[in-house]
Design a protein around this motif. Structure first.
Motif, PDB file in Angstrom:
ATOM      1  N   VAL A 117      11.172  12.591   8.742  1.00  0.00           N
ATOM      2  CA  VAL A 117      12.446  12.421   9.528  1.00  0.00           C
ATOM      3  C   VAL A 117      12.113  13.106  11.017  1.00  0.00           C
ATOM      4  N   ILE A 118      11.373  14.143  11.011  1.00  0.00           N
ATOM      5  CA  ILE A 118      10.775  14.835  12.248  1.00  0.00           C
ATOM      6  C   ILE A 118      10.263  13.849  13.156  1.00  0.00           C
ATOM      7  N   GLY A 119       9.174  13.091  12.952  1.00  0.00           N
ATOM      8  CA  GLY A 119       8.180  12.067  13.465  1.00  0.00           C
ATOM      9  C   GLY A 119       9.423  10.830  13.704  1.00  0.00           C
ATOM     10  N   CYS A 120      10.221  10.538  12.800  1.00  0.00           N
ATOM     11  CA  CYS A 120      10.926   9.336  13.293  1.00  0.00           C
ATOM     12  C   CYS A 120      11.972   9.491  14.446  1.00  0.00           C
ATOM     13  N   SER A 121      12.464  10.730  14.433  1.00  0.00           N
ATOM     14  CA  SER A 121      13.395  11.406  15.148  1.00  0.00           C
ATOM     15  C   SER A 121      12.853  11.315  16.850  1.00  0.00           C
ATOM     16  N   ALA A 122      11.439  11.698  16.853  1.00  0.00           N
ATOM     17  CA  ALA A 122      10.859  11.715  18.085  1.00  0.00           C
ATOM     18  C   ALA A 122      10.549  10.174  18.537  1.00  0.00           C
ATOM     19  N   LEU A 123      10.489   9.413  17.619  1.00  0.00           N
ATOM     20  CA  LEU A 123      10.204   7.987  17.832  1.00  0.00           C
ATOM     21  C   LEU A 123      11.627   7.401  18.304  1.00  0.00           C
ATOM     22  N   LEU A 124      12.643   7.778  17.873  1.00  0.00           N
ATOM     23  CA  LEU A 124      14.076   7.482  18.347  1.00  0.00           C
ATOM     24  C   LEU A 124      14.287   7.897  19.513  1.00  0.00           C
ATOM     25  N   ALA A 125      13.922   9.003  19.748  1.00  0.00           N
ATOM     26  CA  ALA A 125      13.770   9.745  21.171  1.00  0.00           C
ATOM     27  C   ALA A 125      13.320   8.885  22.278  1.00  0.00           C
ATOM     28  N   SER A 126      11.924   8.649  21.976  1.00  0.00           N
ATOM     29  CA  SER A 126      11.195   8.059  22.838  1.00  0.00           C
ATOM     30  C   SER A 126      11.793   6.404  23.236  1.00  0.00           C
ATOM     31  N   LEU A 127      12.290   5.883  22.185  1.00  0.00           N
ATOM     32  CA  LEU A 127      12.909   4.671  22.310  1.00  0.00           C
ATOM     33  C   LEU A 127      14.278   4.718  23.137  1.00  0.00           C
ATOM     34  N   ASN A 152       0.787  -1.145  -0.050  1.00  0.00           N
ATOM     35  CA  ASN A 152      -0.070  -0.097  -0.122  1.00  0.00           C
ATOM     36  C   ASN A 152       0.824   1.226  -0.060  1.00  0.00           C
ATOM     37  N   ASN A 153       1.309   1.709  -1.080  1.00  0.00           N
ATOM     38  CA  ASN A 153       2.173   2.703  -1.419  1.00  0.00           C
ATOM     39  C   ASN A 153       1.943   4.062  -1.182  1.00  0.00           C
ATOM     40  N   ALA A 154       0.234   3.960  -0.802  1.00  0.00           N
ATOM     41  CA  ALA A 154      -0.361   5.217  -0.584  1.00  0.00           C
ATOM     42  C   ALA A 154      -0.407   5.787   1.078  1.00  0.00           C
ATOM     43  N   THR A 155       0.149   4.449   1.746  1.00  0.00           N
ATOM     44  CA  THR A 155       0.265   4.830   2.992  1.00  0.00           C
ATOM     45  C   THR A 155       0.981   5.961   3.612  1.00  0.00           C
ATOM     46  N   VAL A 156       0.468   6.678   4.548  1.00  0.00           N
ATOM     47  CA  VAL A 156       1.037   8.019   4.989  1.00  0.00           C
ATOM     48  C   VAL A 156       2.030   7.721   6.005  1.00  0.00           C
ATOM     49  N   LEU A 157       3.071   8.125   5.684  1.00  0.00           N
ATOM     50  CA  LEU A 157       4.414   7.801   6.721  1.00  0.00           C
ATOM     51  C   LEU A 157       4.816   9.122   7.375  1.00  0.00           C
ATOM     52  N   PRO A 158       5.373   8.835   8.684  1.00  0.00           N
ATOM     53  CA  PRO A 158       5.993  10.026   9.262  1.00  0.00           C
ATOM     54  C   PRO A 158       7.210  10.685   8.456  1.00  0.00           C
ATOM     55  N   ALA A 213      16.319   2.267   4.636  1.00  0.00           N
ATOM     56  CA  ALA A 213      15.759   1.525   3.365  1.00  0.00           C
ATOM     57  C   ALA A 213      14.731   2.392   2.725  1.00  0.00           C
ATOM     58  N   LEU A 214      13.789   3.132   3.464  1.00  0.00           N
ATOM     59  CA  LEU A 214      13.046   4.092   2.798  1.00  0.00           C
ATOM     60  C   LEU A 214      13.570   5.182   1.961  1.00  0.00           C
ATOM     61  N   SER A 215      14.667   5.834   2.532  1.00  0.00           N
ATOM     62  CA  SER A 215      15.515   6.612   2.046  1.00  0.00           C
ATOM     63  C   SER A 215      16.098   6.154   0.451  1.00  0.00           C
ATOM     64  N   ARG A 216      16.382   4.984   0.636  1.00  0.00           N
ATOM     65  CA  ARG A 216      17.178   4.334  -0.491  1.00  0.00           C
ATOM     66  C   ARG A 216      16.057   4.252  -1.587  1.00  0.00           C
ATOM     67  N   ASP A 217      14.868   3.982  -0.991  1.00  0.00           N
ATOM     68  CA  ASP A 217      13.924   3.551  -2.120  1.00  0.00           C
ATOM     69  C   ASP A 217      12.988   4.966  -2.640  1.00  0.00           C
ATOM     70  N   GLY A 218      13.625   5.913  -2.104  1.00  0.00           N
ATOM     71  CA  GLY A 218      13.265   7.477  -2.566  1.00  0.00           C
ATOM     72  C   GLY A 218      11.884   7.927  -1.968  1.00  0.00           C
ATOM     73  N   VAL A 219      11.713   7.281  -0.911  1.00  0.00           N
ATOM     74  CA  VAL A 219      10.395   7.989  -0.156  1.00  0.00           C
ATOM     75  C   VAL A 219      10.712   9.319   0.207  1.00  0.00           C
ATOM     76  N   PRO A 220       9.835  10.269  -0.123  1.00  0.00           N
ATOM     77  CA  PRO A 220      10.069  11.587  -0.011  1.00  0.00           C
ATOM     78  C   PRO A 220      10.130  12.322   1.440  1.00  0.00           C
ATOM     79  N   SER A 221       9.166  11.546   2.167  1.00  0.00           N
ATOM     80  CA  SER A 221       9.526  12.015   3.770  1.00  0.00           C
ATOM     81  C   SER A 221      10.816  11.841   4.322  1.00  0.00           C
ATOM     82  N   MET A 222      11.476  10.793   3.688  1.00  0.00           N
ATOM     83  CA  MET A 222      12.774  10.238   4.255  1.00  0.00           C
ATOM     84  C   MET A 222      14.088  10.816   3.552  1.00  0.00           C
ATOM     85  N   LEU A 223      13.837  11.873   2.567  1.00  0.00           N
ATOM     86  CA  LEU A 223      14.987  12.198   2.143  1.00  0.00           C
ATOM     87  C   LEU A 223      15.367  13.496   2.787  1.00  0.00           C
TER      88      LEU A 223
END
Length: 87
Positions: free
Chosen positions: A49-59, A41-47, A77-87
């Motif tokens: 880098v900002i949201g992922c950073s918050a997740l990393l801080a929580s962990l 489901n490539n239409a899935t909305v992903l967080p 992996a998402l960045s390598r795949d060209g997912v815009p929110s991870m670039l």
């Protein structure tokens, strides 16, 4: 409608929480989104880098280093795949 900014907000709120289960809930939220994306489901909305950073801080606060490293691997992996929110 859920967008990347709202995904970020969810993860930021968990990071600000003093609840002991916040890291688990944040990881669960992120994992659910990743499962949908990985299931094709490539239409899935992903967080972003900002949201992922918050997740990393929580962990990190919860001393869940292995989980944090797994999230970093997924981000790469998402960045390598060209997912815009991870670039």
């Amino acid at each position: 409608m859920l967008d990347s900014d709202l995904c970020n907000l969810v993860l930021l709120a968990y990071n600000k929480s003093n609840d002991d289960l916040a890291a688990e809930e944040a990881l669960s939220f992120f994992s659910e989104r990743m499962h949908r994306y990985n299931d094709g489901n490539n239409a899935t909305v992903l967080p972003t880098v900002i949201g992922c950073s918050a997740l990393l801080a929580s962990l990190g606060k919860a001393n869940r280093v292995c989980d944090a490293l797994g999230v970093l691997d997924l981000m790469r992996a998402l960045s390598r795949d060209g997912v815009p929110s991870m670039l």
